[in-house]
Design a protein around this motif. Sequence first.
Motif, PDB file in Angstrom:
ATOM      1  N   ASN A  76      24.317  34.730  33.660  1.00  0.00           N
ATOM      2  CA  ASN A  76      25.310  34.147  34.571  1.00  0.00           C
ATOM      3  C   ASN A  76      26.531  33.589  33.862  1.00  0.00           C
ATOM      4  OD1 ASN A  76      23.576  34.780  36.637  1.00  0.00           O
ATOM      5  ND2 ASN A  76      22.796  32.710  36.913  1.00  0.00           N
ATOM      6  N   ALA A  77      26.382  33.177  32.623  1.00  0.00           N
ATOM      7  CA  ALA A  77      27.508  32.594  31.890  1.00  0.00           C
ATOM      8  C   ALA A  77      27.974  33.522  30.765  1.00  0.00           C
ATOM      9  CB  ALA A  77      27.131  31.224  31.338  1.00  0.00           C
ATOM     10  N   THR A  78      27.096  33.788  29.789  1.00  0.00           N
ATOM     11  CA  THR A  78      27.487  34.658  28.676  1.00  0.00           C
ATOM     12  C   THR A  78      27.824  36.058  29.176  1.00  0.00           C
ATOM     13  OG1 THR A  78      26.035  33.405  27.197  1.00  0.00           O
ATOM     14  CG2 THR A  78      26.775  35.577  26.452  1.00  0.00           C
ATOM     15  N   GLY A  79      26.995  36.598  30.063  1.00  0.00           N
ATOM     16  CA  GLY A  79      27.268  37.931  30.598  1.00  0.00           C
ATOM     17  C   GLY A  79      28.579  38.003  31.352  1.00  0.00           C
ATOM     18  N   ALA A  80      28.837  36.987  32.180  1.00  0.00           N
ATOM     19  CA  ALA A  80      30.095  36.943  32.923  1.00  0.00           C
ATOM     20  C   ALA A  80      31.285  36.876  31.979  1.00  0.00           C
ATOM     21  CB  ALA A  80      30.095  35.749  33.870  1.00  0.00           C
ATOM     22  N   ARG A  81      31.143  36.082  30.929  1.00  0.00           N
ATOM     23  CA  ARG A  81      32.221  35.974  29.931  1.00  0.00           C
ATOM     24  C   ARG A  81      32.456  37.303  29.232  1.00  0.00           C
ATOM     25  NH1 ARG A  81      32.170  36.898  24.118  1.00  0.00           N
ATOM     26  NH2 ARG A  81      33.966  35.770  23.253  1.00  0.00           N
ATOM     27  N   GLY A  91      42.483  45.980  30.409  1.00  0.00           N
ATOM     28  CA  GLY A  91      43.456  45.933  31.488  1.00  0.00           C
ATOM     29  C   GLY A  91      42.876  46.176  32.858  1.00  0.00           C
ATOM     30  N   ALA A  92      41.543  46.109  32.993  1.00  0.00           N
ATOM     31  CA  ALA A  92      40.918  46.273  34.305  1.00  0.00           C
ATOM     32  C   ALA A  92      40.980  44.960  35.069  1.00  0.00           C
ATOM     33  CB  ALA A  92      39.461  46.711  34.138  1.00  0.00           C
ATOM     34  N   ARG A  93      41.145  45.038  36.388  1.00  0.00           N
ATOM     35  CA  ARG A  93      41.101  43.835  37.224  1.00  0.00           C
ATOM     36  C   ARG A  93      39.640  43.452  37.415  1.00  0.00           C
ATOM     37  NH1 ARG A  93      44.453  41.151  41.204  1.00  0.00           N
ATOM     38  NH2 ARG A  93      44.010  38.987  40.645  1.00  0.00           N
ATOM     39  N   MET A  94      39.321  42.188  37.208  1.00  0.00           N
ATOM     40  CA  MET A  94      37.939  41.743  37.341  1.00  0.00           C
ATOM     41  C   MET A  94      37.742  40.932  38.608  1.00  0.00           C
ATOM     42  SD  MET A  94      35.608  39.250  34.954  1.00  0.00           S
ATOM     43  CE  MET A  94      33.893  38.905  35.403  1.00  0.00           C
ATOM     44  N   VAL A  95      36.616  41.213  39.290  1.00  0.00           N
ATOM     45  CA  VAL A  95      36.139  40.375  40.394  1.00  0.00           C
ATOM     46  C   VAL A  95      34.747  39.897  40.021  1.00  0.00           C
ATOM     47  CG1 VAL A  95      35.641  40.203  42.852  1.00  0.00           C
ATOM     48  CG2 VAL A  95      37.400  41.801  42.052  1.00  0.00           C
ATOM     49  N   HIS A  96      34.521  38.611  40.145  1.00  0.00           N
ATOM     50  CA  HIS A  96      33.217  38.035  39.822  1.00  0.00           C
ATOM     51  C   HIS A  96      32.633  37.372  41.067  1.00  0.00           C
ATOM     52  CE1 HIS A  96      30.069  35.953  37.587  1.00  0.00           C
ATOM     53  NE2 HIS A  96      30.454  34.817  38.117  1.00  0.00           N
ATOM     54  N   ILE A  97      31.368  37.650  41.355  1.00  0.00           N
ATOM     55  CA  ILE A  97      30.706  37.075  42.521  1.00  0.00           C
ATOM     56  C   ILE A  97      29.977  35.795  42.106  1.00  0.00           C
ATOM     57  CG2 ILE A  97      29.112  37.470  44.420  1.00  0.00           C
ATOM     58  CD1 ILE A  97      31.620  39.290  44.382  1.00  0.00           C
ATOM     59  N   ALA A 129      29.160  27.531  34.674  1.00  0.00           N
ATOM     60  CA  ALA A 129      29.569  27.866  33.307  1.00  0.00           C
ATOM     61  C   ALA A 129      30.199  29.250  33.262  1.00  0.00           C
ATOM     62  CB  ALA A 129      28.364  27.792  32.371  1.00  0.00           C
ATOM     63  N   GLY A 130      29.655  30.181  34.044  1.00  0.00           N
ATOM     64  CA  GLY A 130      30.254  31.509  34.108  1.00  0.00           C
ATOM     65  C   GLY A 130      31.657  31.481  34.678  1.00  0.00           C
ATOM     66  N   GLU A 131      31.852  30.685  35.738  1.00  0.00           N
ATOM     67  CA  GLU A 131      33.200  30.552  36.307  1.00  0.00           C
ATOM     68  C   GLU A 131      34.166  30.011  35.258  1.00  0.00           C
ATOM     69  OE1 GLU A 131      32.148  29.610  41.019  1.00  0.00           O
ATOM     70  OE2 GLU A 131      33.277  28.168  39.817  1.00  0.00           O
ATOM     71  N   ALA A 133      33.946  30.121  31.975  1.00  0.00           N
ATOM     72  CA  ALA A 133      34.171  31.084  30.901  1.00  0.00           C
ATOM     73  C   ALA A 133      35.127  32.184  31.340  1.00  0.00           C
ATOM     74  CB  ALA A 133      32.836  31.684  30.459  1.00  0.00           C
ATOM     75  N   ILE A 134      35.014  32.621  32.585  1.00  0.00           N
ATOM     76  CA  ILE A 134      35.908  33.656  33.095  1.00  0.00           C
ATOM     77  C   ILE A 134      37.339  33.143  33.151  1.00  0.00           C
ATOM     78  CG2 ILE A 134      36.503  35.029  35.138  1.00  0.00           C
ATOM     79  CD1 ILE A 134      33.447  35.123  35.694  1.00  0.00           C
ATOM     80  N   ARG A 135      37.520  31.944  33.680  1.00  0.00           N
ATOM     81  CA  ARG A 135      38.871  31.389  33.786  1.00  0.00           C
ATOM     82  C   ARG A 135      39.497  31.194  32.402  1.00  0.00           C
ATOM     83  NH1 ARG A 135      42.111  32.007  37.200  1.00  0.00           N
ATOM     84  NH2 ARG A 135      43.041  29.915  37.193  1.00  0.00           N
ATOM     85  N   ALA A 136      38.670  30.828  31.414  1.00  0.00           N
ATOM     86  CA  ALA A 136      39.183  30.616  30.056  1.00  0.00           C
ATOM     87  C   ALA A 136      39.508  31.936  29.366  1.00  0.00           C
ATOM     88  CB  ALA A 136      38.163  29.838  29.235  1.00  0.00           C
ATOM     89  N   THR A 137      38.777  32.978  29.704  1.00  0.00           N
ATOM     90  CA  THR A 137      38.900  34.264  29.016  1.00  0.00           C
ATOM     91  C   THR A 137      39.850  35.222  29.717  1.00  0.00           C
ATOM     92  OG1 THR A 137      36.594  34.018  28.313  1.00  0.00           O
ATOM     93  CG2 THR A 137      37.561  36.203  28.095  1.00  0.00           C
ATOM     94  N   ASN A 138      39.879  35.158  31.050  1.00  0.00           N
ATOM     95  CA  ASN A 138      40.622  36.138  31.835  1.00  0.00           C
ATOM     96  C   ASN A 138      41.174  35.454  33.092  1.00  0.00           C
ATOM     97  OD1 ASN A 138      41.512  38.319  33.341  1.00  0.00           O
ATOM     98  ND2 ASN A 138      39.722  39.598  32.930  1.00  0.00           N
ATOM     99  N   PRO A 139      42.281  34.714  32.948  1.00  0.00           N
ATOM    100  CA  PRO A 139      42.819  33.967  34.099  1.00  0.00           C
ATOM    101  C   PRO A 139      43.214  34.825  35.284  1.00  0.00           C
ATOM    102  CG  PRO A 139      43.831  33.245  32.036  1.00  0.00           C
ATOM    103  CD  PRO A 139      43.062  34.491  31.722  1.00  0.00           C
ATOM    104  N   ASP A 140      43.378  36.121  35.080  1.00  0.00           N
ATOM    105  CA  ASP A 140      43.760  37.023  36.171  1.00  0.00           C
ATOM    106  C   ASP A 140      42.563  37.411  37.044  1.00  0.00           C
ATOM    107  OD1 ASP A 140      45.775  38.683  37.492  1.00  0.00           O
ATOM    108  OD2 ASP A 140      44.700  40.394  36.640  1.00  0.00           O
TER     109      ASP A 140
END
Length: 276
Positions: A76-81, A91-97, A129-131, A133-140
């Motif tokens: 949920n966290a490391t994998g999402a990151r 350059g792919a657009r990411m959507v996370h559930i 934590a996954g949320e 990590a995503i915001r820190a790594t890929n703000p888009d």
Amino acid sequence: MRWLVTGGRGMFGTDLVALLRERGDDVVAVGSAECDIRSLEAVRATLRGFDVVVNAAAWTAVDDAETHEAEAFAINATGARNVALVAAETGARMVHISTDYVFDGTATAPYRPDHPQNPRSAYGRTKAAGEWAIRATNPDALIVRTAWLYGEHGPNFVKTMQRLAGEHDTLNVVDDQIGQPTWTKDLAPYVVELVTADRPGGYYHGTSEGATSWCGFTREIFRVSGWDPDRVTPCTTSDFPRPAPRPASSVLAHDDDVIGSWEQRIAAYLAAVERV
């Protein structure tokens, strides 16, 4: 548009993949056997040549996470990151559930997308934590929180209540937890619309309109199914203690009410399942 859906054979992923194929999009669905998102190398080897990646892979066993938090964190966290990082690299657009469990459930009004996280369970902590990590790594990236999912392609509360209805004359169901039952087939077009409309990165809430308790939800399932809803009686969370604490009220606020009321949608779901 070329899509990759991790967790693409789960309840939500199956509906999303079906919708994308109906639209004529090129979509690849992968599970952990094809892409273990815990491994950055595996994600890099898989996520090539896609315009959009939807990360629907998750550890969702809420109670088991209490004693297996490290394993849940890895997904949920490391994998999402890992998915967020590679999406940014390619350059792919990411959507996370994500989930309503990132909140503590004590609010007296629906949670806005920018409300501070305050998870109470191990599962909630790993998703929060996954949320982060995503915001820190890929703000888009688009982070879509949802709740109380049900659908045709996996085990869920609706199917459980339908089974129990055939096994018991009466059911005691928790009445002091409030949320928004949401059909995965409704969440899928919401996610697609966010991407095709090129919405800015950030948090979004994808749930049905309105709110109810588990007891109220069950009574509506009975009513629509032609069973006597009075067979369902209310009880409290303390009557059914679980390892993981549940949010007492996890209603999510959203400005774009595109899914419809939870009553309307459960009726549509039950009608659709009956036709199959």
